[in-house]
Design a protein around this motif. Structure first.
Motif, PDB file in Angstrom:
ATOM      1  N   ASP A 201       0.840  -1.197   0.000  1.00 55.85           N
ATOM      2  CA  ASP A 201       0.000   0.000   0.000  1.00 55.85           C
ATOM      3  C   ASP A 201       0.877   1.250   0.000  1.00 55.85           C
ATOM      4  O   ASP A 201       1.617   1.499   0.954  1.00 55.85           O
ATOM      5  CB  ASP A 201      -0.903  -0.011   1.224  1.00 55.85           C
ATOM      6  N   LYS A 202       0.788   2.049  -1.078  1.00 60.95           N
ATOM      7  CA  LYS A 202       1.628   3.240  -1.204  1.00 60.95           C
ATOM      8  C   LYS A 202       1.315   4.251  -0.104  1.00 60.95           C
ATOM      9  O   LYS A 202       2.224   4.923   0.413  1.00 60.95           O
ATOM     10  CB  LYS A 202       1.426   3.876  -2.574  1.00 60.95           C
ATOM     11  N   GLU A 203       0.050   4.369   0.270  1.00 58.38           N
ATOM     12  CA  GLU A 203      -0.351   5.363   1.259  1.00 58.38           C
ATOM     13  C   GLU A 203       0.277   5.086   2.629  1.00 58.38           C
ATOM     14  O   GLU A 203       0.585   6.010   3.378  1.00 58.38           O
ATOM     15  CB  GLU A 203      -1.887   5.383   1.384  1.00 58.38           C
ATOM     16  N   SER A 204       0.446   3.805   2.944  1.00 56.28           N
ATOM     17  CA  SER A 204       1.006   3.450   4.259  1.00 56.28           C
ATOM     18  C   SER A 204       2.455   2.968   4.166  1.00 56.28           C
ATOM     19  O   SER A 204       2.979   2.383   5.116  1.00 56.28           O
ATOM     20  CB  SER A 204       0.143   2.363   4.902  1.00 56.28           C
ATOM     21  N   LEU A 205       3.114   3.216   3.010  1.00 59.73           N
ATOM     22  CA  LEU A 205       4.478   2.727   2.797  1.00 59.73           C
ATOM     23  C   LEU A 205       5.457   3.320   3.804  1.00 59.73           C
ATOM     24  O   LEU A 205       6.316   2.615   4.345  1.00 59.73           O
ATOM     25  CB  LEU A 205       4.936   3.043   1.368  1.00 59.73           C
ATOM     26  N   ILE A 206       5.341   4.625   4.062  1.00 59.09           N
ATOM     27  CA  ILE A 206       6.265   5.288   4.987  1.00 59.09           C
ATOM     28  C   ILE A 206       6.113   4.704   6.392  1.00 59.09           C
ATOM     29  O   ILE A 206       7.108   4.396   7.063  1.00 59.09           O
ATOM     30  CB  ILE A 206       6.032   6.817   5.009  1.00 59.09           C
ATOM     31  N   GLU A 207       4.881   4.538   6.839  1.00 62.40           N
ATOM     32  CA  GLU A 207       4.641   3.949   8.155  1.00 62.40           C
ATOM     33  C   GLU A 207       5.169   2.519   8.227  1.00 62.40           C
ATOM     34  O   GLU A 207       5.718   2.102   9.246  1.00 62.40           O
ATOM     35  CB  GLU A 207       3.143   3.978   8.471  1.00 62.40           C
ATOM     36  N   GLU A 208       5.007   1.782   7.126  1.00 56.22           N
ATOM     37  CA  GLU A 208       5.496   0.403   7.059  1.00 56.22           C
ATOM     38  C   GLU A 208       7.025   0.368   7.218  1.00 56.22           C
ATOM     39  O   GLU A 208       7.573  -0.468   7.942  1.00 56.22           O
ATOM     40  CB  GLU A 208       5.095  -0.203   5.710  1.00 56.22           C
ATOM     41  N   LYS A 258      19.460  -2.124   3.502  1.00 50.25           N
ATOM     42  CA  LYS A 258      18.290  -2.964   3.213  1.00 50.25           C
ATOM     43  C   LYS A 258      17.129  -2.515   4.091  1.00 50.25           C
ATOM     44  O   LYS A 258      17.314  -2.132   5.239  1.00 50.25           O
ATOM     45  CB  LYS A 258      18.596  -4.443   3.455  1.00 50.25           C
ATOM     46  N   LEU A 259      15.909  -2.564   3.528  1.00 51.08           N
ATOM     47  CA  LEU A 259      14.708  -2.207   4.264  1.00 51.08           C
ATOM     48  C   LEU A 259      13.726  -3.370   4.257  1.00 51.08           C
ATOM     49  O   LEU A 259      13.501  -3.998   3.209  1.00 51.08           O
ATOM     50  CB  LEU A 259      14.037  -0.969   3.646  1.00 51.08           C
ATOM     51  N   LYS A 260      13.156  -3.639   5.416  1.00 48.58           N
ATOM     52  CA  LYS A 260      12.134  -4.683   5.517  1.00 48.58           C
ATOM     53  C   LYS A 260      10.766  -4.083   5.232  1.00 48.58           C
ATOM     54  O   LYS A 260      10.408  -3.024   5.756  1.00 48.58           O
ATOM     55  CB  LYS A 260      12.134  -5.280   6.932  1.00 48.58           C
ATOM     56  N   GLY A 264       8.779  -8.605   1.888  1.00 43.69           N
ATOM     57  CA  GLY A 264      10.166  -8.986   1.680  1.00 43.69           C
ATOM     58  C   GLY A 264      11.160  -7.931   2.132  1.00 43.69           C
ATOM     59  O   GLY A 264      10.801  -6.891   2.678  1.00 43.69           O
ATOM     60  N   VAL A 265      12.446  -8.213   1.876  1.00 44.66           N
ATOM     61  CA  VAL A 265      13.549  -7.300   2.194  1.00 44.66           C
ATOM     62  C   VAL A 265      14.042  -6.697   0.880  1.00 44.66           C
ATOM     63  O   VAL A 265      14.265  -7.421  -0.096  1.00 44.66           O
ATOM     64  CB  VAL A 265      14.696  -8.043   2.914  1.00 44.66           C
ATOM     65  N   HIS A 266      14.226  -5.387   0.868  1.00 43.77           N
ATOM     66  CA  HIS A 266      14.521  -4.685  -0.386  1.00 43.77           C
ATOM     67  C   HIS A 266      15.836  -3.920  -0.288  1.00 43.77           C
ATOM     68  O   HIS A 266      16.133  -3.292   0.735  1.00 43.77           O
ATOM     69  CB  HIS A 266      13.385  -3.728  -0.728  1.00 43.77           C
TER      70      HIS A 266
END
Length: 357
Positions: A201-208, A258-260, A264-266
């Motif tokens: 979800d792009k809208e909650s990406l920052i919070e994620e 790397k970001l979780k 997955g891990v990116h």
């Protein structure tokens, strides 16, 4: 005959082009351009000058007539150049590097430090930068200015030795009513988070990102990360470009870049893409604010350098307008990684970015 490595400058790694004097050590046979080796003002008129570098001199310094023998062999070239023995020979002995490598390392160190203590000075009226420079020099006569330069916007950028001296100079210049003074603040970093699943979800990406990577401990972190752009990637995934605070970037760097996320891990990469005007093909502004466009000048194609818009170009020829204008090899597009002007702009952005680590 020496090896190909012997013929390369040990500082810039380019061959002798005959434009400047070429220094060559009589013992190790290595050398480079006199400008790269910081040995300008040589009295010898020869294009190739013999020399003895510091490491070789250290090896043979126990000889009685070293100074006389070296001066004869090198046609009077001074052995101890500025910073060569007193400041650098200890590092030569310790690290086993040759003199050019020490110079190269010190240049990189100075280049890194160069952006830390800058002041940008602008006149409130129509005063030119050259006239303003005299006034600034008089006001800061008791402060050591490491270097200064003029910008194309009639500003003066000065580099000071320390943050304390920069603050003192800024306070002194603020007392003058006709000058606008600001810090040379470096830019916040941009990062690319690669191959994010579309069902994220792009809208909650920052919070994620904040929650799953334990970034809540950073004060006000929700306002220190924002999405700049996105573009499609392979396998139906998306690359997101984020702008973040240096503190956030340093924390991500500590996690092996790397970001979780939920799926997955990116991998994370720094992004240094220059701002390019697709009308005049100059860097630093967009076509919406291009003065050439306002004046009615024809556009230049970013593919073939022709006088038409790049998006309507039908040519298979690739030609860089900027390199062609500066008489360089131009068989590439204006934003190609093989373009020296484009890569120079990328390096400028990289050096002026505050990564936080």
């Amino acid at each position: 005959m020496g090896s190909p490595v012997d013929e390369l400058c040990l500082v810039c790694h380019e061959r002798d082009d005959g434009k400047v004097k070429w220094l060559k050590c009589l013992k190790c046979k290595l050398g480079g351009h006199s400008t790269c080796m910081r040995m300008t003002g040589l009295k010898s008129k020869a294009s190739k000058v013999n020399w003895v570098c510091d490491p070789c001199a250290l090896v043979i310094k126990s000889e009685v007539h070293l100074r006389e023998e070296i001066n004869v062999m090198t046609e009077g070239v001074t052995l101890a150049v500025e910073e060569a023995v007193s400041a650098q020979s200890g590092q030569v002995e310790k690290d086993g590097m040759n003199w050019a490598e020490v110079v190269s390392r010190s240049r990189k160190r100075k280049r890194t430090q160069k952006n830390k203590n800058l002041l940008i000075i602008k006149a409130k009226g129509s005063k030119k930068a050259v006239d303003m420079n005299k006034e600034v020099e008089e006001l800061l006569s008791d402060v050591q200015i490491m270097d200064s330069k003029f910008t194309n916007k009639e500003n003066i950028v000065i580099n000071l030795e320390s943050e304390e001296k920069r603050n003192a100079a800024q306070n002194k210049l603020h007392e003058v009513g006709n000058l606008i003074v600001s810090n040379g603040k470096r830019w916040d970093p941009k990062i690319m988070v690669c191959n994010v699943a579309r069902n994220e979800d792009k809208e909650s990406l920052i919070e994620e990102i904040i929650v799953r990577n334990n970034l809540e401990s950073i004060d006000g972190v929700i306002n220190k990360i924002k999405i700049v752009s996105e573009r499609p990637a392979v396998g139906g995934t998306v690359h997101y470009v984020l702008k973040c605070d240096p503190e956030v970037r340093a924390r991500i760097h500590g996690m092996n870049d790397k970001l979780k996320l939920k799926w997955g891990v990116h991998q994370v990469y720094d992004r240094y893409f220059p701002l390019l005007c697709y009308h005049c093909l100059k860097f630093g502004h967009k076509s919406d604010s291009c003065q050439c466009k306002v004046k009615g000048h024809a556009p230049h194609c970013y593919k073939c350098a022709g006088q038409h818009e790049g998006r309507s170009c039908q040519s298979d020829v690739r030609k860089c307008f900027n390199c062609a204008a500066s008489k360089r090899q131009s068989e590439h597009s204006v934003s190609s990684l093989s373009c020296p002007i484009f890569t120079s702009e990328v390096n400028r952005i990289r050096l002026n970015t505050n990564h936080g680590f």
